[in-house]
Design a protein around this motif. Structure first.
Motif, PDB file in Angstrom:
ATOM      1  N   HIS A  29       3.099  18.760 -26.811  1.00 28.48           N
ATOM      2  CA  HIS A  29       3.342  19.665 -27.942  1.00 28.48           C
ATOM      3  C   HIS A  29       4.796  19.606 -28.353  1.00 28.48           C
ATOM      4  O   HIS A  29       5.693  19.376 -27.546  1.00 28.48           O
ATOM      5  CB  HIS A  29       2.907  21.098 -27.636  1.00 28.48           C
ATOM      6  CG  HIS A  29       3.805  21.861 -26.688  1.00 28.48           C
ATOM      7  ND1 HIS A  29       5.054  22.325 -27.052  1.00 28.48           N
ATOM      8  CD2 HIS A  29       3.616  22.239 -25.406  1.00 28.48           C
ATOM      9  CE1 HIS A  29       5.600  22.956 -26.021  1.00 28.48           C
ATOM     10  NE2 HIS A  29       4.755  22.913 -25.005  1.00 28.48           N
ATOM     11  N   ASN A 259      -9.042  15.943 -29.180  1.00 29.16           N
ATOM     12  CA  ASN A 259      -8.760  17.015 -30.136  1.00 29.16           C
ATOM     13  C   ASN A 259      -9.438  16.684 -31.453  1.00 29.16           C
ATOM     14  O   ASN A 259     -10.302  15.808 -31.500  1.00 29.16           O
ATOM     15  CB  ASN A 259      -7.255  17.204 -30.301  1.00 29.16           C
ATOM     16  CG  ASN A 259      -6.576  15.906 -30.640  1.00 29.16           C
ATOM     17  OD1 ASN A 259      -7.140  15.075 -31.342  1.00 29.16           O
ATOM     18  ND2 ASN A 259      -5.374  15.717 -30.149  1.00 29.16           N
ATOM     19  N   TYR A 263      -5.164  19.915 -37.767  1.00 26.39           N
ATOM     20  CA  TYR A 263      -4.324  20.798 -36.951  1.00 26.39           C
ATOM     21  C   TYR A 263      -4.713  22.271 -37.136  1.00 26.39           C
ATOM     22  O   TYR A 263      -4.595  23.065 -36.223  1.00 26.39           O
ATOM     23  CB  TYR A 263      -2.853  20.667 -37.345  1.00 26.39           C
ATOM     24  CG  TYR A 263      -2.144  19.449 -36.819  1.00 26.39           C
ATOM     25  CD1 TYR A 263      -1.927  19.279 -35.452  1.00 26.39           C
ATOM     26  CD2 TYR A 263      -1.649  18.492 -37.684  1.00 26.39           C
ATOM     27  CE1 TYR A 263      -1.242  18.167 -34.975  1.00 26.39           C
ATOM     28  CE2 TYR A 263      -0.969  17.381 -37.220  1.00 26.39           C
ATOM     29  CZ  TYR A 263      -0.768  17.225 -35.872  1.00 26.39           C
ATOM     30  OH  TYR A 263      -0.096  16.143 -35.396  1.00 26.39           O
ATOM     31  N   GLU A 266      -7.519  22.662 -34.710  1.00 27.53           N
ATOM     32  CA  GLU A 266      -7.125  22.378 -33.321  1.00 27.53           C
ATOM     33  C   GLU A 266      -6.172  23.445 -32.783  1.00 27.53           C
ATOM     34  O   GLU A 266      -6.338  23.937 -31.668  1.00 27.53           O
ATOM     35  CB  GLU A 266      -6.468  21.015 -33.248  1.00 27.53           C
ATOM     36  CG  GLU A 266      -6.022  20.627 -31.857  1.00 27.53           C
ATOM     37  CD  GLU A 266      -5.136  19.405 -31.896  1.00 27.53           C
ATOM     38  OE1 GLU A 266      -5.347  18.543 -32.774  1.00 27.53           O
ATOM     39  OE2 GLU A 266      -4.230  19.313 -31.062  1.00 27.53           O
ATOM     40  N   MET A 267      -5.173  23.770 -33.554  1.00 21.76           N
ATOM     41  CA  MET A 267      -4.258  24.831 -33.120  1.00 21.76           C
ATOM     42  C   MET A 267      -4.361  25.991 -34.113  1.00 21.76           C
ATOM     43  O   MET A 267      -3.380  26.493 -34.647  1.00 21.76           O
ATOM     44  CB  MET A 267      -2.832  24.329 -32.966  1.00 21.76           C
ATOM     45  CG  MET A 267      -2.311  23.506 -34.096  1.00 21.76           C
ATOM     46  SD  MET A 267      -0.604  23.030 -33.814  1.00 21.76           S
ATOM     47  CE  MET A 267       0.208  24.612 -33.933  1.00 21.76           C
ATOM     48  N   ARG A 298      -6.828  27.398 -26.764  1.00 23.54           N
ATOM     49  CA  ARG A 298      -6.049  28.642 -26.635  1.00 23.54           C
ATOM     50  C   ARG A 298      -6.597  29.500 -25.500  1.00 23.54           C
ATOM     51  O   ARG A 298      -6.821  30.691 -25.631  1.00 23.54           O
ATOM     52  CB  ARG A 298      -6.028  29.400 -27.973  1.00 23.54           C
ATOM     53  CG  ARG A 298      -4.905  30.391 -28.090  1.00 23.54           C
ATOM     54  CD  ARG A 298      -4.531  30.772 -29.525  1.00 23.54           C
ATOM     55  NE  ARG A 298      -5.558  30.726 -30.503  1.00 23.54           N
ATOM     56  CZ  ARG A 298      -6.487  31.679 -30.715  1.00 23.54           C
ATOM     57  NH1 ARG A 298      -6.485  32.763 -29.995  1.00 23.54           N
ATOM     58  NH2 ARG A 298      -7.396  31.529 -31.650  1.00 23.54           N
ATOM     59  N   ARG A 321      -0.100  26.195 -26.565  1.00 20.98           N
ATOM     60  CA  ARG A 321       0.384  27.559 -26.807  1.00 20.98           C
ATOM     61  C   ARG A 321       0.292  28.500 -25.596  1.00 20.98           C
ATOM     62  O   ARG A 321       1.263  29.214 -25.317  1.00 20.98           O
ATOM     63  CB  ARG A 321      -0.337  28.139 -28.036  1.00 20.98           C
ATOM     64  CG  ARG A 321       0.109  27.435 -29.327  1.00 20.98           C
ATOM     65  CD  ARG A 321      -0.712  27.874 -30.517  1.00 20.98           C
ATOM     66  NE  ARG A 321      -2.102  27.474 -30.388  1.00 20.98           N
ATOM     67  CZ  ARG A 321      -3.080  27.866 -31.199  1.00 20.98           C
ATOM     68  NH1 ARG A 321      -2.798  28.694 -32.193  1.00 20.98           N
ATOM     69  NH2 ARG A 321      -4.311  27.451 -31.043  1.00 20.98           N
ATOM     70  N   GLY A 346      -1.893  33.582 -30.736  1.00 18.77           N
ATOM     71  CA  GLY A 346      -2.370  32.696 -31.806  1.00 18.77           C
ATOM     72  C   GLY A 346      -1.700  32.936 -33.143  1.00 18.77           C
ATOM     73  O   GLY A 346      -2.349  32.861 -34.187  1.00 18.77           O
ATOM     74  N   ASN A 348       1.178  31.172 -34.076  1.00 17.78           N
ATOM     75  CA  ASN A 348       1.794  29.891 -34.449  1.00 17.78           C
ATOM     76  C   ASN A 348       3.259  29.972 -34.865  1.00 17.78           C
ATOM     77  O   ASN A 348       3.761  29.078 -35.553  1.00 17.78           O
ATOM     78  CB  ASN A 348       0.984  29.182 -35.545  1.00 17.78           C
ATOM     79  CG  ASN A 348      -0.254  28.527 -34.977  1.00 17.78           C
ATOM     80  OD1 ASN A 348      -0.498  28.596 -33.767  1.00 17.78           O
ATOM     81  ND2 ASN A 348      -1.036  27.884 -35.817  1.00 17.78           N
ATOM     82  N   TYR A 351       5.018  26.963 -33.729  1.00 16.37           N
ATOM     83  CA  TYR A 351       4.894  25.749 -34.540  1.00 16.37           C
ATOM     84  C   TYR A 351       5.972  25.663 -35.622  1.00 16.37           C
ATOM     85  O   TYR A 351       6.291  24.582 -36.113  1.00 16.37           O
ATOM     86  CB  TYR A 351       3.491  25.729 -35.155  1.00 16.37           C
ATOM     87  CG  TYR A 351       3.133  24.484 -35.912  1.00 16.37           C
ATOM     88  CD1 TYR A 351       3.217  23.231 -35.309  1.00 16.37           C
ATOM     89  CD2 TYR A 351       2.694  24.545 -37.233  1.00 16.37           C
ATOM     90  CE1 TYR A 351       2.888  22.083 -36.015  1.00 16.37           C
ATOM     91  CE2 TYR A 351       2.360  23.401 -37.937  1.00 16.37           C
ATOM     92  CZ  TYR A 351       2.461  22.171 -37.328  1.00 16.37           C
ATOM     93  OH  TYR A 351       2.133  21.043 -38.024  1.00 16.37           O
TER      94      TYR A 351
END
Ligand code: ADP
Ligand code: SF4
Length: 689
Positions: A29, A259, A263, A266-267, A298, A321, A346, A348, A351
């Protein structure tokens, strides 16, 4: 651990020539540090090793200057000078018996080489997939040979740097995906056309890597499950292609890291994507290979993790994460205290570090990226300097974090909160649609405070300055938060909107969160540009209102692009039937009609609306602080050893800034912090000088 229900998570697992000590696997990551800040990076990864993760990987690691993604800071293994920087990390990982992996990356059309100015290479003359106005050169046979050699050389350098696992990165739209894609690869030679040709480069790179380092290093392939092998934004799955690829390559690497290429799934934000969302994809892939499989979801609950392993969905519990929010998650499970896990919410925010090119931060874990530069350990606090007492006013994320962190330092802490409910803004916001996981910010801290007998909470204590002087603590921290403004002041207006003065039917997010809901037709005016505008519009639409969202921005929720709120928020609002209007500045509203001006043409428009919800900016609730310093009993500062305002009441910001401010206050109380040099600065490549 033999009697623990979680012992299966602590079984060693072989990955080719190496063995992971447990099933906790930090997948690659981004960190916003990459090759730019090697010491911050080593501190960050090292804390995860200390916290019990069995495998810890780098972010994507460019193998050559023709795969340069700046300003997004990737790792690099371009030449031998990179080795020393990586060794800082691998040494820290090995010190705790974990394995270190490196995600080698050929970027192709996803990278524009803005810093190196090399021509990017791909299967054809592809447009840049990140929106830059450069196309790639179609790789000829020499280019393909060179790319294979760069990848191989980087693998050899990775071995010298002490890595145990080398990745072949075949998803997320990077070069190998571009070759695999039936849509992007139009070649007519042996690297294009039928599937066996499109996966030729992937096969060759796996074989090259195995040949170069496979005697001592495991070879992992990161791969997309949902489309024809590589995804790469290919769109519709081609039935049977993935099975065909696994028929050809399934047993070639030592591990599959599965994955999806999207994205935002996925995240996914907890706002849009539930935990464990990839399970159907991963389960299908696992059935096609005998090699160990890792994926993400997650995961923060050890019961869910055990279920994933026992049901044969995956062999390793992959996490990005959850390992950022709690680097010590595995150890907490091993020590039988899962209630201490700082669960990822969650959001982000982590990110955003990559998108902004700065060290990542985390809403739940204020020490993220601060392990080296501020010396903050994610679990251990510095010891108190005295027996002084501390009063914290306000139990939002700032106050709660300050209280639990000061409590762990050993101080006697009084935490006063005006209302019955604790949690401030996170409690309020968690009641809005899809934001329920914000409550974890409160719940983790309350759980920690409950274990401390030196922190006392006083609910329904709306303190005045007089009361604070009566309590007479040694130190006072004012964490009284901020309130959404009613005057239109925001990033666009940079002043109050004069045409709102005295208008009826103006609402703010605080009104909506308090259950004060307008009726009929309403306009949500979003000059905040993050999640609140779209969440308020969604809330009101769900209550049956006719909602129009107007923003002076060129897109909805522009900052939400960095957290992946933006795209999904727009889809959701459009599906709900919320009308969206961009690039228009609010100039006036009289309770019946709203007037706007186009940001480009200056053209004026008018809309009839019975109400207006202003989501613009917030004003600090610093009256108590002002009252204290203006009070005669303050005695020009002599009344307390220290008085400080912290968090939103000091400077309104994101929740991650609030937990950081609370933590920082706790860390630095009675410490001699040099305000001119508050942190160590990780100069580029300084470790290699
Ligand atoms: P932050 O994000 O900085 O933690 P919040 O707005 O979430 O800020 O929380 C501030 C908290 O402070 C709220 O729960 C609010 O009720 C509380 N508060 C505000 N003024 C006072 C006061 N005078 N005494 C006690 N608590 C207060
Ligand atoms: Fe989770 Fe948010 Fe922390 Fe990222 S920033 S790890 S999403 S809590």
């Amino acid at each position: 651990m033999t009697t623990s229900p979680y012992s299966i998570l602590f079984e060693p697992v072989e990955i080719g020539p190496v063995t992971a000590k447990n099933r906790f696997y930090q997948v690659p990551h981004c960190t916003g540090s990459g090759a730019l800040r090697p010491r911050i990076l080593a501190g960050l990864r090292g804390s995860k090793a200390e916290g019990g993760w069995g495998v810890i990987n780098t972010e994507y690691c460019s193998v050559h200057p023709s795969s340069d993604d700046l300003p997004y800071p990737s790792a690099t293994l371009w030449d031998d000078r990179d080795i020393k920087a990586h060794t800082l990390t691998t040494d820290k990982i090995h010190a705790h018996g974990a394995l270190a992996g490196v995600e080698l990356c050929l970027g192709g059309a996803r990278m524009a080489n803005l810093a190196t100015r090399e021509v990017a290479l791909s299967s054809g003359n592809l447009p840049n997939l990140a929106g830059n106005p450069f196309q790639t050169r179609q790789m000829d046979k020499t280019d393909i040979k060179n790319a294979r050699r760069w990848h191989r050389d980087a693998a050899l350098r990775a071995k010298s740097a002490g890595f145990d696992i080398a990745y072949v990165y075949a998803t997320h739209g990077y070069l190998l995906s571009q070759f695999m894609s039936g849509k992007m690869n139009h070649r007519t030679d042996e690297y294009g056309g039928v599937l066996a040709n499109r996966i030729r480069l992937l096969r060759e790179v796996i074989e090259d890597t195995k040949d170069a380092v496979g005697d001592t290093m495991a070879i992992a392939v990161r791969f997309s499950a949902e489309t024809n092998g590589g995804g790469g934004g290919d769109g519709a799955p081609i039935p049977g292609e993935t099975e065909e690829i696994f028929g050809m390559l399934g047993e070639l690497p030592d591990l599959w890291d599965i994955n999806v290429s999207d994205y935002s799934l996925e995240m996914g934000l907890s706002r849009f994507v539930p935990e464990g969302a990839l399970e159907p994809y991963v389960a299908a892939m696992k059935s096609m290979t005998s090699k160990p499989v890792v994926s993400v979801g997650r995961f923060t609950s050890p019961d869910t993790m055990v279920s994933q392993i026992k049901r044969g969905i995956m062999d390793f519990i992959g996490a990005a994460r959850p390992s950022i929010a709690d680097p010590f998650l595995p150890n907490k499970i091993a020590e039988g205290r899962p209630e201490d896990i700082r669960e990822c919410i969650g959001c982000n925010i982590c990110y955003t570090g990559d998108g902004k090119g700065v060290p990542i931060r985390c809403t739940q874990n204020p020490s993220m990226s601060e392990e080296w530069r501020r010396g903050w350990h994610p679990e251990t606090m510095n010891k108190k300097r005295s027996d002084d007492t501390v009063l914290i006013v306000g139990a939002g994320p700032t106050g709660l974090e300050a209280a639990q962190a000061l409590g762990k330092r050993g101080y006697n802490v009084m935490l006063a909160e005006a209302t019955r409910e604790l949690g401030g803004r996170v409690t309020l916001e968690s009641q809005l649609p899809s934001l329920g996981q914000l409550a974890r910010v409160r719940d983790y801290r309350l759980g920690q405070i409950e274990k401390l007998d030196n922190v006392e909470i006083f609910r329904e204590s709306d303190l005045t300055a007089e009361q604070v002087f009566e309590i007479a603590p040694d130190h006072v921290a004012i964490a009284t938060g901020a309130t959404w403004r009613r005057d239109g002041y925001g990033a666009n207006a940079l002043g109050c909107i004069t045409g709102l003065a005295g208008a009826r039917n103006i609402y703010t997010p605080n009104d909506i969160m308090a259950g004060n809901i307008p009726q009929g037709r309403t306009i949500v005016y979003d000059d905040d540009h993050y999640y609140m505008g779209s969440v308020i519009a969604e809330t009101l639409r769900q209550k049956g209102l006719d909602v129009t969202l107007v923003t002076p921005g060129d897109v909805l929720s522009s900052w939400g692009a960095y957290t992946m709120d933006r795209g999904r928020a727009q889809s959701r609002l459009m599906e709900l039937g919320v009308e969206l209007i961009v690039s228009k500045s609010l100039t006036s509203f009289d309770g019946q009609s709203a007037h706007f001006e186009c940001n480009y043409t200056g053209r004026k428009t008018m809309r009839e609306t019975g109400s207006m919800v202003l989501v613009t900016a917030r004003k600090p609730n610093d009256q108590l602080y002002q009252d204290l310093i203006a009070h005669p009993s303050y005695e020009n500062g002599a009344a307390f050893k220290s008085l400080k305002k912290i968090g939103d009441c000091d400077a309104p910001g994101i929740i991650a800034a609030a937990t950081f401010a609370g933590h920082r206050y706790a860390r630095e109380l009675e410490e001699n912090v040099d305000i001119d040099n508050p942190l160590k600065y990780d100069r580029v490549f300084s470790c290699c000088d």
